[in-house]
Design a protein around this motif. Structure first.
Motif, mmCIF file in Angstrom:
data_model
loop_
_atom_site.group_PDB
_atom_site.id
_atom_site.type_symbol
_atom_site.label_atom_id
_atom_site.label_comp_id
_atom_site.label_asym_id
_atom_site.label_seq_id
_atom_site.Cartn_x
_atom_site.Cartn_y
_atom_site.Cartn_z
ATOM 1 N N ALA A 18 0.862 -1.202 0.000
ATOM 2 C CA ALA A 18 0.000 0.000 0.000
ATOM 3 C C ALA A 18 0.895 1.247 0.000
ATOM 4 O O ALA A 18 1.928 1.253 0.648
ATOM 5 N N PRO A 19 0.468 2.333 -0.707
ATOM 6 C CA PRO A 19 1.291 3.551 -0.732
ATOM 7 C C PRO A 19 1.393 4.153 0.670
ATOM 8 O O PRO A 19 0.462 4.063 1.465
ATOM 9 N N LEU A 20 2.554 4.730 0.951
ATOM 10 C CA LEU A 20 2.788 5.289 2.288
ATOM 11 C C LEU A 20 2.355 6.741 2.385
ATOM 12 O O LEU A 20 2.419 7.331 3.451
ATOM 13 N N ARG A 21 1.944 7.352 1.251
ATOM 14 C CA ARG A 21 1.704 8.798 1.272
ATOM 15 C C ARG A 21 0.658 9.189 2.298
ATOM 16 O O ARG A 21 0.827 10.151 3.037
ATOM 17 N N LYS A 22 -0.450 8.413 2.351
ATOM 18 C CA LYS A 22 -1.553 8.816 3.236
ATOM 19 C C LYS A 22 -1.158 8.731 4.721
ATOM 20 O O LYS A 22 -1.260 9.719 5.445
ATOM 21 N N PRO A 23 -0.665 7.525 5.198
ATOM 22 C CA PRO A 23 -0.266 7.486 6.617
ATOM 23 C C PRO A 23 0.813 8.523 6.947
ATOM 24 O O PRO A 23 0.831 9.095 8.032
ATOM 25 N N PHE A 24 1.688 8.764 5.973
ATOM 26 C CA PHE A 24 2.755 9.747 6.162
ATOM 27 C C PHE A 24 2.179 11.137 6.401
ATOM 28 O O PHE A 24 2.574 11.842 7.316
ATOM 29 N N LEU A 25 1.213 11.499 5.555
ATOM 30 C CA LEU A 25 0.601 12.830 5.678
ATOM 31 C C LEU A 25 -0.184 12.971 6.971
ATOM 32 O O LEU A 25 -0.149 14.018 7.613
ATOM 33 N N VAL A 26 -0.899 11.896 7.363
ATOM 34 C CA VAL A 26 -1.697 11.922 8.604
ATOM 35 C C VAL A 26 -0.771 12.172 9.806
ATOM 36 O O VAL A 26 -1.107 12.899 10.737
ATOM 37 N N PHE A 27 0.417 11.572 9.758
ATOM 38 C CA PHE A 27 1.379 11.727 10.848
ATOM 39 C C PHE A 27 2.063 13.088 10.770
ATOM 40 O O PHE A 27 2.311 13.750 11.774
ATOM 41 N N LEU A 28 2.360 13.506 9.517
ATOM 42 C CA LEU A 28 3.150 14.703 9.267
ATOM 43 C C LEU A 28 2.385 16.003 9.540
ATOM 44 O O LEU A 28 2.941 16.946 10.094
ATOM 45 N N ALA A 29 1.102 16.031 9.137
ATOM 46 C CA ALA A 29 0.341 17.289 9.196
ATOM 47 C C ALA A 29 0.322 17.912 10.602
ATOM 48 O O ALA A 29 0.677 19.085 10.752
ATOM 49 N N PRO A 30 -0.051 17.151 11.669
ATOM 50 C CA PRO A 30 -0.057 17.774 12.994
ATOM 51 C C PRO A 30 1.338 18.246 13.413
ATOM 52 O O PRO A 30 1.490 19.259 14.091
ATOM 53 N N MET A 31 2.372 17.502 12.973
ATOM 54 C CA MET A 31 3.720 17.871 13.378
ATOM 55 C C MET A 31 4.153 19.172 12.705
ATOM 56 O O MET A 31 4.772 20.038 13.326
ATOM 57 N N MET A 32 3.811 19.327 11.413
ATOM 58 C CA MET A 32 4.144 20.571 10.724
ATOM 59 C C MET A 32 3.378 21.739 11.320
ATOM 60 O O MET A 32 3.922 22.819 11.517
ATOM 61 N N LEU A 33 2.121 21.488 11.651
ATOM 62 C CA LEU A 33 1.316 22.535 12.303
ATOM 63 C C LEU A 33 1.963 22.934 13.624
ATOM 64 O O LEU A 33 2.030 24.125 13.959
ATOM 65 N N SER A 34 2.458 21.935 14.369
ATOM 66 C CA SER A 34 3.133 22.222 15.647
ATOM 67 C C SER A 34 4.329 23.126 15.410
ATOM 68 O O SER A 34 4.540 24.111 16.115
#
Length: 405
Positions: free
Chosen positions: A1-17
């Motif tokens: 399965a492509p990793l883009r989606k789980p990556f973005l779900v994890f990444l978005a809150p961290m970038m917002l932080s």
């Protein structure tokens, strides 16, 4: 399965932080610059490299612990997660205690950094409070990085939102002495930061206990705070190279700010403004690196080391897309961005020219941090350090010194 989606779900809150954290610094700088004056902004900018130097220790330890916590979490060993987290917290608080004692010598530290005489008093007062309250800052940074290691990027984001909102209300209140508060001048930003961090840590503790979070500070965590020598050795083996890497960067920063200070306080203000913008542009890169490291560590913990290649590829793609977009925006709106921090047109010119020279390299910076993070996740820590230390010590600092002449 492509990793883009789980990556973005994890990444978005961290970038917002990251963005929130920087917004706090930026808006504080705007308050100081607009409500007190350009010397106040310069006074705070002078302490920034020293602050980065201190924080690099805890970031290094945090990244070492995160790799181990990620592996333990991937292998479904919650007791080991607590033991690693507790051991790292003890070492971090001991370090922070030493820095807090050093706060008594803040004036000597800033004199050594060739701080212009007209801002020395204000800068020393600000630095003293920041250093004495370092145990709060360190505990907060470490706890956030440990929560991310077990896959939770949302709780650190919520905590940061609370802390930032409180700090942004407190700073102007303390600058102006509104609502019967004392008028604290340049030190207002430092006090606001300390008070909001203390409140946030208290709320975070209550919330984690209530939710039975894997990192709640309970009996198991406290037991882990009596350092286990074996675990401590592994955390230090992974964490020290990361800390040294950041220290090399911050020492280089100190040399550079020393060179810049030699051109007067206008140059210092321009340099501070460029650094603010660069820090925003580099957020995606830093967040992607942390994600690559944690995804990699968890994959290794689960016994799926063959996923590392896909994780790195996803990290590089995200970098080109996200960092690249910010670089483009930075070039298009460079003048407007510099105008947020600086009112003097001549200083804006200097700052804008510096920004144009350096901005594009953020994309390359992002790629290199992605590869380093993947190597760290598997326990290869000295090679990425050697490469980055060589680049800084043999290229960046000598070239800067030579060109400044």
């Amino acid at each position: 399965a492509p990793l883009r989606k789980p990556f973005l779900v994890f990444l978005a809150p961290m970038m917002l932080s990251n963005i929130l954290q920087s917004l706090f610094g930026t808006i504080n700088n705007v308050y100081l610059g607009q409500m007190i004056g350009v010397d106040a902004l310069a006074a705070v900018s002078v302490f920034f490299p020293a602050m980065f130097f201190f924080i690099s220790f805890v970031m290094g330890l945090g990244s070492g612990a995160s790799v181990l916590i990620g592996q333990a979490w991937g292998a479904k060993e919650p007791a080991k997660v607590k033991a690693i987290a507790g051991t790292t917290m003890t070492v971090t608080l001991l370090l922070a205690g030493l820095i807090a004692l050093g706060g008594l010598f803040s004036r000597e530290l800033l004199t050594a950094l060739a701080t212009p005489a007209n801002i020395l008093d204000a800068a020393a007062g600000y630095a003293r409070i920041m250093m004495i309250t370092m145990p709060l800052t360190f505990a907060y940074i470490l706890l956030s990085s440990q929560m991310r290691a077990v896959g939770d990027t949302v709780t650190p984001l919520a905590a940061l939102a609370a802390s930032t909102s409180l700090g942004l209300v407190l700073t102007p209140v303390l600058i102006r002495g509104w609502l019967g508060a004392p008028q604290l001048g340049v030190a207002s930003a430092a006090w606001a930061s300390a008070i909001s961090t203390l409140m946030t840590l208290t709320l975070l503790h209550i919330y984690l206990r209530r939710r039975k979070h894997p990192l709640a500070i309970d009996a198991a965590f406290l037991k882990g705070m009596r350092p286990d020598p074996k675990l401590l050795r592994i955390v230090l083996r992974l964490g020290i190279p990361a800390a040294i890497g950041m220290i090399v960067m911050s020492l280089a920063e100190m040399v550079l700010i020393g060179l810049v200070n030699g051109f007067g306080s206008d140059a210092t203000a321009a340099y501070g403004a460029v650094n603010q913008v660069l820090s925003y542009v580099q957020f995606p890169a830093l967040s992607i690196a942390i994600s690559v490291s944690i995804f990699g560590a968890q994959a290794i913990g689960r016994g799926n080391a063959e996923q590392i290649g896909r994780i790195v590829r996803t990290g590089i793609e995200m970098n080109v897309l996200l960092t690249g977009s910010l670089v483009a925006i930075g070039y298009l709106f460079s003048r407007t961005l510099m105008g947020f921090f600086i009112t003097d047109p001549a200083v804006i010119e200097v700052a804008q020219r510096s920004l144009h020279i350096v901005l594009w390299s953020s994309v390359l910076f992002g790629m290199s941090t992605t590869f380093s993070a993947a190597m760290r996740a598997s326990g290869t820590v000295w090679m990425p350090l050697a490469i980055s230390a060589f680049s800084i010590a043999a290229i960046e600092v000598p070239v800067a010194t030579w060109l400044s002449r």
